[in-house]
Design an enzyme around this catalytic site. Structure first.
Site, short mmCIF file in Angstrom:
data_model
loop_
_atom_site.label_atom_id
_atom_site.label_comp_id
_atom_site.label_asym_id
_atom_site.label_seq_id
_atom_site.Cartn_x
_atom_site.Cartn_y
_atom_site.Cartn_z
N ASP A 67 43.91 -50.15 -47.76
CA ASP A 67 43.01 -49.70 -48.93
C ASP A 67 41.54 -50.09 -49.01
OD1 ASP A 67 43.72 -52.33 -49.18
OD2 ASP A 67 45.08 -52.18 -50.31
N ASP A 136 52.64 -58.32 -59.31
CA ASP A 136 53.57 -57.35 -59.97
C ASP A 136 54.56 -56.39 -58.90
OD1 ASP A 136 51.75 -55.73 -58.55
OD2 ASP A 136 50.83 -54.61 -60.35
N HIS A 138 53.38 -55.11 -55.89
CA HIS A 138 52.74 -53.96 -55.12
C HIS A 138 52.32 -54.17 -53.72
CE1 HIS A 138 48.68 -55.50 -56.48
NE2 HIS A 138 48.38 -55.47 -55.18
N GLU A 143 50.79 -49.42 -56.83
CA GLU A 143 51.30 -50.18 -58.20
C GLU A 143 52.42 -49.89 -58.40
OE1 GLU A 143 49.71 -52.70 -58.93
OE2 GLU A 143 47.51 -52.29 -59.60
#
Ligand code: GLP
Length: 261
Positions: A67, A136, A138, A143
């Protein structure tokens, strides 16, 4: 899923470096999917060490990063390009033209993402994908509620991820809200996934990923469906797992021929 609980980040990173090194020795032109984040820094140091002391050869390796932040040029000091060159590529013998990182300032992002997917395919697919995990759940920058079959595309970060990632940002500047990330589907096509998570702050995400129901609410849970996912965590990151003792038992009883050298 293979769950390996190591004492700490140092021993976990050493093992991960050995797994990557044996992949490269087995196939010198391996296609590696690479990750950023503070978790990977110790691993990259270990790999640099193996390059220097054991001549681990990266000259034929092809890499694809997961990314990049939208709006940051490759030269920007907080870009993932800079992270990768400063912390890893500048210290090994990888060839510049074999390195691929999404371009955060591509004029046509959609087209750029398509081409990124095409380049992965043209290289023969990813042999080993390195991953971290967000608090979280990811992976990459997929996400919660990301499609579990998604491909490389633009995503909007959650406010939590923006806060979590702020320590790696220089000079208190504003963190971009958008990113380009390989999709969950892209990650799932890699032949092996190697995910690292260390520290108490990852314990809940690790519990969900390993023992939770598969759900886009925590995209890392899809790794339960991956053909070969190796999860290396430390005692703290393992502290919420229900079956931690079982995972240790399995690992300590691994047949010799299956052990990582
Ligand atoms: C970012 C990256 C992820 C990484 C995560 C964890 O969100 N895009 O690939 O897993 O950070 O970061 P850290 O290792 O700093 O906890």
């Amino acid at each position: 899923m293979e769950i390996i609980i190591e004492r700490d980040k140092e021993t976990g990173s050493k093992l991960a470096a050995r797994i990557i090194a044996s992949q490269i020795k087995k196939k010198p032109d391996s296609v590696l999917g690479l990750a950023t984040g503070s978790t990977q820094l110790t691993l990259y140091k270990e790999l640099i060490e193996l390059h220097k002391t054991e001549e681990l050869d990266f000259s034929s390796v092809i890499s694809f990063n997961l990314d990049e932040y939208v709006g940051l040029s490759p030269e920007h000091k907080s870009s993932y390009h800079s992270y990768m060159w400063n912390n890893f590529f500048n210290h090994i013998n990888i060839k510049n033209h074999r390195v691929h990182i999404p371009n955060g300032i591509a004029p046509d992002i959609e087209d750029h993402c398509k081409q990124y997917e095409g380049a992965i395919k043209a290289a023969g697919g990813i042999d080993l994908q390195l991953l971290g995990i967000g608090s979280d759940g990811h992976i990459g920058f997929n996400e919660p509620t990301s499609s579990l079959s998604s491909r490389t595309r633009i995503k909007t970060l959650t406010q939590k991820t923006i806060m979590d990632n702020s320590p790696l940002f220089k000079d208190n500047e504003e963190i971009p809200r958008h990113v380009i990330t390989m999709g969950v589907g892209t990650i799932m096509e890699s032949k092996t996934c190697l995910l690292l998570a260390f520290g108490k702050q990852k314990a809940e995400a690790v519990k969900l990923m390993v023992e939770g129901p598969i759900s886009s609410d925590a995209p890392a849970t899809i790794l339960q469906m991956h053909q070969k996912a190796i999860i290396i965590i430390d005692e703290e990151a393992a502290s919420s797992l229900k079956r931690a003792d079982y995972y240790k038992w399995v690992y300590s009883n691994k047949p010799d021929w299956q052990k990582y050298s």
